[in-house]
Design an enzyme around this catalytic site. Structure first.
Site, mmCIF file in Angstrom:
data_model
loop_
_atom_site.group_PDB
_atom_site.id
_atom_site.type_symbol
_atom_site.label_atom_id
_atom_site.label_comp_id
_atom_site.label_asym_id
_atom_site.label_seq_id
_atom_site.Cartn_x
_atom_site.Cartn_y
_atom_site.Cartn_z
ATOM 1 C CD GLU A 33 35.094 8.763 19.863
ATOM 2 O OE1 GLU A 33 34.183 9.588 19.870
ATOM 3 O OE2 GLU A 33 36.032 8.784 19.034
ATOM 4 C CB CYS A 37 27.110 0.782 21.569
ATOM 5 S SG CYS A 37 26.670 -0.709 22.476
ATOM 6 C CB ALA A 38 22.737 0.081 18.011
ATOM 7 N N GLY A 47 21.119 -10.184 26.564
ATOM 8 C CA GLY A 47 22.542 -10.409 26.777
ATOM 9 C C GLY A 47 23.449 -10.108 25.597
#
Length: 90
Positions: A33, A37-38, A47
């Protein structure tokens, strides 16, 4: 177990964290899980998000975990689509 991967940028000779992914493994159930996300807004579309996601996918393959799941807010749906995520489990 909660794990994390970080994106770093070497800016003027010093390293700084500009983002990352935090994830929780459910090995018995066969998935990871993605909890968070940052990437810093000034560093997006360079990228770094792809780099940390690639590291996570590589780690999952090594651990023989075949599914990554997350709950993405509206602003992140396109990012996860570009990373190959779908709304349905196959």
């Amino acid at each position: 177990m909660l794990n994390e991967l970080f994106a770093r940028n070497n800016d003027e000779g010093r390293e700084k964290v500009i983002g990352g992914i935090h994830f929780r493994e459910f090995k018995k159930q066969g998935f990871i899980e993605i909890v968070f996300c940052a990437i810093h807004p000034d560093e997006q579309y360079r990228g770094y998000g792809t780099a940390v996601m690639t590291q996570l996918k590589s780690y999952a393959r090594e651990e023989k975990i075949w599914y990554l799941i997350t709950y993405a807010d509206d602003g992140a749906v396109d990012y996860f689509k570009r990373q190959g995520f779908t709304k349905d489990l196959d």
